[in-house]
Write an enzyme that holds these catalytic residues in place. Sequence first.
Site, short mmCIF file in Angstrom:
data_model
loop_
_atom_site.label_atom_id
_atom_site.label_comp_id
_atom_site.label_asym_id
_atom_site.label_seq_id
_atom_site.Cartn_x
_atom_site.Cartn_y
_atom_site.Cartn_z
N SER A 174 8.19 -6.01 -46.06
CA SER A 174 9.41 -6.10 -45.24
C SER A 174 10.35 -7.13 -45.85
O SER A 174 9.88 -8.14 -46.41
CB SER A 174 9.03 -6.53 -43.82
OG SER A 174 10.19 -6.90 -43.10
N TYR A 178 4.22 -12.06 -37.98
CA TYR A 178 4.46 -10.76 -38.65
C TYR A 178 4.96 -11.00 -40.08
O TYR A 178 4.48 -10.37 -41.03
CB TYR A 178 5.49 -9.98 -37.83
CG TYR A 178 6.09 -8.79 -38.55
CD1 TYR A 178 5.42 -7.58 -38.60
CD2 TYR A 178 7.35 -8.89 -39.18
CE1 TYR A 178 5.98 -6.48 -39.26
CE2 TYR A 178 7.91 -7.80 -39.83
CZ TYR A 178 7.22 -6.60 -39.87
OH TYR A 178 7.77 -5.53 -40.53
N1 NAD Z 1 11.70 -0.36 -38.93
C1 NAD Z 1 12.06 -1.40 -39.63
O1 NAD Z 1 13.19 -1.87 -39.55
C2 NAD Z 1 11.11 -2.04 -40.61
C3 NAD Z 1 11.59 -3.11 -41.36
C4 NAD Z 1 10.76 -3.71 -42.28
C5 NAD Z 1 9.45 -3.25 -42.42
N2 NAD Z 1 9.00 -2.22 -41.67
C6 NAD Z 1 7.61 -1.80 -41.88
O2 NAD Z 1 7.55 -0.38 -41.94
C7 NAD Z 1 6.30 0.06 -41.42
C8 NAD Z 1 6.56 1.13 -40.37
O3 NAD Z 1 7.28 0.57 -39.30
P1 NAD Z 1 8.06 1.47 -38.23
O4 NAD Z 1 9.38 0.86 -38.08
O5 NAD Z 1 7.95 2.89 -38.58
O6 NAD Z 1 7.21 1.12 -36.91
P2 NAD Z 1 6.60 2.08 -35.78
O7 NAD Z 1 6.16 1.17 -34.69
O8 NAD Z 1 7.54 3.18 -35.47
O9 NAD Z 1 5.33 2.70 -36.51
C9 NAD Z 1 4.15 1.96 -36.69
C10 NAD Z 1 2.98 2.91 -36.50
O10 NAD Z 1 1.76 2.16 -36.66
C11 NAD Z 1 0.84 2.60 -35.67
N3 NAD Z 1 -0.15 1.58 -35.39
C12 NAD Z 1 0.04 0.38 -34.79
N4 NAD Z 1 -1.13 -0.29 -34.67
C13 NAD Z 1 -2.09 0.51 -35.21
C14 NAD Z 1 -3.50 0.39 -35.38
N5 NAD Z 1 -4.16 -0.69 -34.93
N6 NAD Z 1 -4.16 1.40 -35.99
C15 NAD Z 1 -3.51 2.52 -36.42
N7 NAD Z 1 -2.18 2.69 -36.27
C16 NAD Z 1 -1.47 1.70 -35.68
C17 NAD Z 1 1.73 2.89 -34.45
O11 NAD Z 1 1.09 3.72 -33.49
C18 NAD Z 1 2.94 3.53 -35.10
O12 NAD Z 1 2.81 4.95 -35.19
C19 NAD Z 1 5.59 -1.18 -40.90
O13 NAD Z 1 4.67 -1.63 -41.85
C20 NAD Z 1 6.70 -2.18 -40.73
O14 NAD Z 1 6.26 -3.50 -40.85
C21 NAD Z 1 9.79 -1.61 -40.75
#
Ligand code: NAD
Length: 280
Positions: A170, A184
């Site tokens: 991230s 985080y």
């Molecule tokens: N959306 C953003 O702006 C953003 C920014 C930087 C980094 N990220 C990274 O991108 C990735 C995806 O994020 P997102 O925005 O799609 O989030 P999201 O919450 O939509 O998706 C995360 C997924 O992980 C699953 N999950 C959570 N805990 C779990 C567990 N214990 N076992 C199995 N599955 C589990 C959730 O059910 C969900 O489907 C993450 O690693 C996040 O840190 C996202």
Amino acid sequence: MGGFGRPAQEAREMGGRLMDEPLAFDAVERFDVSGRVAVITGGAHGLGLAMATAFVGAGAKVALLDIDADGLELAQKTLSARGTAVVRAVDVRDVKSTQAAVREVASELGGIDILINDAAIFPSGPLAETDFEELRNVLDVNVVGYVTTLNAALPYLRESGRGRIINFGSVTFFLGYPDGLGAYIATKGAIVGLTRALAREVGPAGVTANVLAPGAFPTRAEQGLYEDQEAFDAEVIERQSVKRRGSVEDIAAAAIFLASDAASFVTGQTLLVDGGWTFN
Ligand SMILES: NC(=O)c1ccc[n+]([C@@H]2O[C@H](COP(=O)([O-])OP(=O)(O)OC[C@H]3O[C@@H](n4cnc5c(N)ncnc54)[C@H](O)[C@@H]3O)[C@@H](O)[C@H]2O)c1
């Protein structure tokens, strides 16, 4: 063939030839991921689901691992209409069942070529008031969970001959922002270190390991973090060089690149897909 993995002499000859005659280069073939098997954790929602959709659309077979069984069911319904998608409801904190699921999908789909560790949680609160149970929990999901899947997937990735590991980082790690996401942010830093060490370990087997680090994307992760969504959108756009909100397709495209032969010489890197928010 597309020319990846050339022996030294051949590569040198090709470099020399370049000076005299045009090189045959098939861009479509370089980016082709059809027929490959991609395991995606966190695939039920957000960026994970967007990547799954893109990979299936590109002719790859996907296996989604997620804690949300209902979300997985819906995802599988949609994806199966377009290609091959299997799902397993697992909590990545459970080492045994997660590793068993990785092995099961590998035998069902005929191996693993691409592992995408995307699952994450986003607890908030100042580090000065750390809840240690919550701290261990976020480390378990966002760091230990990534090692859990990759340990189980590695034999298949090595076997593939073109194995790819994409771990989600991230921009927050580079920025130390936003406030209140310290735990985080620490996990996302750990992923950068882990992936760099991993790249050295797995490189000799033809496996690459990279971090895909998103900027701000409108997924569930973002919802609930900010009270005034409009003000947040404006702030994000102000901080980025590219003056629009990122879309999930931007991340899917970067994932396809890192998974393809086009990126076979890219390893140990962190690819920031953030509209120019950070330049590291
Ligand atoms: N959306 C953003 O702006 C953003 C920014 C930087 C980094 N990220 C990274 O991108 C990735 C995806 O994020 P997102 O925005 O799609 O989030 P999201 O919450 O939509 O998706 C995360 C997924 O992980 C699953 N999950 C959570 N805990 C779990 C567990 N214990 N076992 C199995 N599955 C589990 C959730 O059910 C969900 O489907 C993450 O690693 C996040 O840190 C996202």
